[in-house]
Motif scaffolding. Structure first.
Motif, short mmCIF file in Angstrom:
data_model
loop_
_atom_site.label_atom_id
_atom_site.label_comp_id
_atom_site.label_asym_id
_atom_site.label_seq_id
_atom_site.Cartn_x
_atom_site.Cartn_y
_atom_site.Cartn_z
N TYR A 1 -2.12 4.97 7.23
CA TYR A 1 -3.33 5.46 6.55
C TYR A 1 -2.92 6.17 5.27
O TYR A 1 -1.81 6.70 5.16
CB TYR A 1 -4.12 6.41 7.46
CG TYR A 1 -3.41 7.70 7.83
CD1 TYR A 1 -3.47 8.81 7.00
CD2 TYR A 1 -2.68 7.81 9.01
CE1 TYR A 1 -2.83 10.00 7.33
CE2 TYR A 1 -2.04 8.98 9.36
CZ TYR A 1 -2.12 10.08 8.51
OH TYR A 1 -1.47 11.25 8.83
N GLN A 2 -3.82 6.16 4.30
CA GLN A 2 -3.55 6.84 3.03
C GLN A 2 -3.53 8.34 3.27
O GLN A 2 -4.51 8.92 3.73
CB GLN A 2 -4.60 6.46 1.99
CG GLN A 2 -4.46 5.03 1.50
CD GLN A 2 -5.48 4.69 0.43
OE1 GLN A 2 -6.63 4.42 0.73
NE2 GLN A 2 -5.06 4.70 -0.82
N GLN B 1 0.82 -1.20 0.00
CA GLN B 1 0.00 0.00 0.00
C GLN B 1 0.86 1.26 0.00
O GLN B 1 0.55 2.24 -0.68
CB GLN B 1 -0.93 0.02 1.23
CG GLN B 1 -1.94 1.17 1.21
CD GLN B 1 -2.87 1.09 0.03
OE1 GLN B 1 -3.53 0.10 -0.21
NE2 GLN B 1 -2.91 2.18 -0.76
N VAL B 2 1.95 1.23 0.74
CA VAL B 2 2.85 2.38 0.77
C VAL B 2 3.45 2.62 -0.62
O VAL B 2 3.55 3.76 -1.09
CB VAL B 2 3.97 2.18 1.81
CG1 VAL B 2 5.00 3.30 1.72
CG2 VAL B 2 3.39 2.12 3.22
N ASP C 1 -4.05 10.25 16.46
CA ASP C 1 -5.46 9.88 16.32
C ASP C 1 -5.79 9.32 14.94
O ASP C 1 -6.77 8.59 14.78
CB ASP C 1 -6.35 11.09 16.60
CG ASP C 1 -6.35 11.47 18.07
OD1 ASP C 1 -6.17 10.57 18.92
OD2 ASP C 1 -6.51 12.67 18.38
N PHE C 2 -4.98 9.66 13.95
CA PHE C 2 -5.24 9.18 12.59
C PHE C 2 -4.68 7.78 12.38
O PHE C 2 -4.94 7.17 11.34
CB PHE C 2 -4.61 10.12 11.55
CG PHE C 2 -4.91 11.57 11.79
CD1 PHE C 2 -6.13 11.99 12.28
CD2 PHE C 2 -3.93 12.54 11.54
CE1 PHE C 2 -6.40 13.33 12.51
CE2 PHE C 2 -4.19 13.88 11.76
CZ PHE C 2 -5.42 14.28 12.26
N MET C 3 -3.94 7.27 13.35
CA MET C 3 -3.20 6.02 13.16
C MET C 3 -3.78 4.88 13.99
O MET C 3 -3.10 3.89 14.28
CB MET C 3 -1.72 6.24 13.48
CG MET C 3 -1.15 7.41 12.68
SD MET C 3 0.65 7.49 12.64
CE MET C 3 1.04 6.13 11.54
N ASP C 4 -5.04 5.02 14.36
CA ASP C 4 -5.76 3.93 15.00
C ASP C 4 -6.23 2.93 13.95
O ASP C 4 -6.28 3.25 12.75
CB ASP C 4 -6.98 4.47 15.75
CG ASP C 4 -6.60 5.04 17.12
OD1 ASP C 4 -5.46 4.82 17.54
OD2 ASP C 4 -7.45 5.69 17.75
N TYR D 1 -0.66 9.52 4.89
CA TYR D 1 0.53 9.55 5.75
C TYR D 1 1.79 9.81 4.92
O TYR D 1 2.71 10.50 5.36
CB TYR D 1 0.62 8.20 6.47
CG TYR D 1 1.68 8.07 7.55
CD1 TYR D 1 1.58 8.79 8.73
CD2 TYR D 1 2.74 7.19 7.39
CE1 TYR D 1 2.53 8.64 9.74
CE2 TYR D 1 3.69 7.02 8.39
CZ TYR D 1 3.58 7.75 9.56
OH TYR D 1 4.51 7.60 10.55
N HIS D 2 1.81 9.26 3.72
CA HIS D 2 2.97 9.44 2.86
C HIS D 2 3.16 10.89 2.44
O HIS D 2 4.27 11.33 2.16
CB HIS D 2 2.86 8.55 1.61
CG HIS D 2 1.68 8.89 0.75
ND1 HIS D 2 0.38 8.61 1.11
CD2 HIS D 2 1.60 9.49 -0.46
CE1 HIS D 2 -0.44 9.02 0.17
NE2 HIS D 2 0.27 9.56 -0.81
N ASP D 3 2.05 11.67 2.40
CA ASP D 3 2.17 13.09 2.06
C ASP D 3 2.94 13.84 3.14
O ASP D 3 3.72 14.75 2.85
CB ASP D 3 0.78 13.70 1.88
CG ASP D 3 0.10 13.24 0.61
OD1 ASP D 3 0.60 13.56 -0.48
OD2 ASP D 3 -0.93 12.56 0.70
N VAL D 4 2.70 13.47 4.39
CA VAL D 4 3.46 14.08 5.49
C VAL D 4 4.92 13.66 5.39
O VAL D 4 5.83 14.49 5.52
CB VAL D 4 2.87 13.65 6.85
CG1 VAL D 4 3.68 14.27 8.00
CG2 VAL D 4 1.41 14.06 6.97
N ALA D 5 5.16 12.38 5.13
CA ALA D 5 6.53 11.87 5.06
C ALA D 5 7.33 12.56 3.97
O ALA D 5 8.49 12.96 4.19
CB ALA D 5 6.50 10.36 4.84
N VAL D 6 6.76 12.71 2.79
CA VAL D 6 7.53 13.28 1.68
C VAL D 6 7.77 14.76 1.90
O VAL D 6 8.82 15.30 1.50
CB VAL D 6 6.83 13.02 0.33
CG1 VAL D 6 5.61 13.91 0.14
CG2 VAL D 6 7.82 13.21 -0.83
N THR D 7 6.85 15.46 2.55
CA THR D 7 7.07 16.88 2.85
C THR D 7 8.27 17.04 3.77
O THR D 7 9.15 17.89 3.54
CB THR D 7 5.82 17.50 3.50
OG1 THR D 7 4.71 17.39 2.60
CG2 THR D 7 6.06 18.97 3.82
#
Length: 407
Positions: A136-137, A98-99, A169-172, A139-145
């Motif tokens: 969660y879909q 998924q990542v 809270d988004f990672m439950d 999350y990768h946007d935060v990582a790449v920033t």
């Protein structure tokens, strides 16, 4: 909305009654740079000044400053960063496929070749460190920033901290906690513009239009990277709910557009889910901070029967914020790390010889690419002894990595 339209001095921007913005002169930028520098070298680091700088007009101004200030806002020691992920990080990881799919969709071709592999490994490494975190879909946007600004090792450290606090809270395993955070949006609108709030209630539009804004810190919906970085400055220095307050200011800013739209769920959702790219971000950031001060989460929770104890991000924030107030400046951390590394290297050389002091990941580089340096150090060690060599090797070990992270 009228409550926001008042003359005020906020976030380094003077907002007049007509909504126009009076910009600071260039001397304000120079003063801000000086204040940030002074805050960074203070002992302990002046975190409150750094937070104000991140939230005020222009944010942290440059990527160089972000590389210095962002770690302090999250209480990260730049001289004690995680190692780069090993090859085994992808083995049997349930989120790997998924990542990869998400990174394929989110990156431009020019970025993909350089960054995709790093980003995938970073995400998997953070998830591996804390098994209770769920990908969660978005999350990768935060990582790449983060990766584009601070580099690989610092991104691991920052993403790990954010995942256990601001983004927790988004990672439950379910979206219940995420929905809980979204539920703060309508009470904010109700306090400021009852008519707009009631219109949206009649349209039954809900809050799902703001989901991608919230969970990616707007990184997924903004096309100009400078706006994304400006918002990250603000959010890193703020309460975990600040992205939802900014969402409220965006909806309030588009009040007339919303009210002119047919009172239909599909129509209103279509309008709101597409953020205009020319929004006055400095103005909106100032207004979001005003809303937070006037209607803090505790007040909204009481009025809207929201339960802040359900949110790990909210419940742990005060302790997290207090922990950031006792950080040493980088000059002190560098000195302490050097002393600690020298002691460790001396012990290693005593029991395992000089080669034990060489990190495995750098052994190949020393063996082939730096013969002259190697010979010089061998000579030095023969003359002055293994202890001096250990100090020199330690400096060469952490020095380049630290410089890469800071500059």
């Amino acid at each position: 909305m009228n409550r926001l339209k008042k003359k005020k001095q906020n976030a380094g921007v003077e907002v007049n009654g007509n909504g126009s913005v009076t910009r600071e002169p260039d001397c304000g930028r120079k003063q801000k740079l000086a204040e940030i520098h002074q805050a960074l070298i203070s002992d302990p680091v002046d975190i409150e000044t750094l937070r104000r700088a991140a939230g005020s007009k222009g944010g942290l101004l440059t990527d160089e400053l972000r590389r210095k200030v962002w770690p302090k806002l999250l209480n990260i020691n730049v001289y004690d960063l995680p190692h780069k992920p090993g090859r085994d990080v992808r083995e049997n990881h349930k989120d790997f496929n998924q990542v990869v799919l998400d990174s394929d969709k989110s990156m431009r071709a020019s970025e993909r070749a350089v960054l995709q592999e790093q980003m995938i490994d970073i995400i998997l490494e953070v998830l591996k460190r804390t098994p209770q975190l769920h990908y969660y879909q978005g999350y990768h946007d935060v990582a790449v920033t983060l990766l584009l600004v601070v580099g690989e090792r610092m991104t691991i450290a920052m993403l790990d901290t954010l995942s256990n606090h601001h983004l927790r809270d988004f990672m439950d395993p379910t979206m219940d906690s995420t929905k809980h955070i979204l539920n703060y949006l309508m009470p904010i609108l109700e306090q400021v513009d009852t008519e707009l709030h009631d219109f949206m209630i009649r349209a039954e539009v809900g809050t799902i239009f703001a989901l991608s804004w919230l969970i990616t810190w707007y990184g997924h919906v903004l096309s100009d990277f400078k706006h994304t970085m400006r918002l990250y400055d603000f959010f890193l220095a703020s309460h975990p709910l600040m992205p939802i307050y900014l969402a409220a200011t965006i909806v309030l800013h588009r009040e007339k557009e919303v009210k002119k739209t047919e009172c239909d769920m599909a129509m209103v959702h279509h309008l709101l889910s597409r953020i205009p790219q020319d929004l006055p971000y400095e103005l909106l950031i100032g207004q979001a901070q005003d809303l937070f001060d006037q209607y803090p989460p505790s007040l909204l929770a009481k009025r809207a029967a929201l339960q802040p104890r359900k949110s790990l991000s909210i419940s742990t924030f005060q302790a997290f914020q207090l922990a950031t107030l006792h950080q040493r400046p980088d000059s002190v951390l560098k000195r302490l790390t050097k002393a600690q590394g020298s002691s460790t290297s001396r012990q290693a050389s005593r029991y395992s010889g000089l080669e034990a002091a060489l990190p495995q990941e750098r052994g190949h580089l020393w063996g082939k690419g730096n013969r002259m340096v190697k010979m010089a150090v061998w000579g030095l060690s023969a003359t002055l002894g293994a202890a001096v060599f250990a100090v020199a090797q330690t400096a060469m070990d952490w020095g380049p990595e630290a410089l890469l992270q800071l500059f």
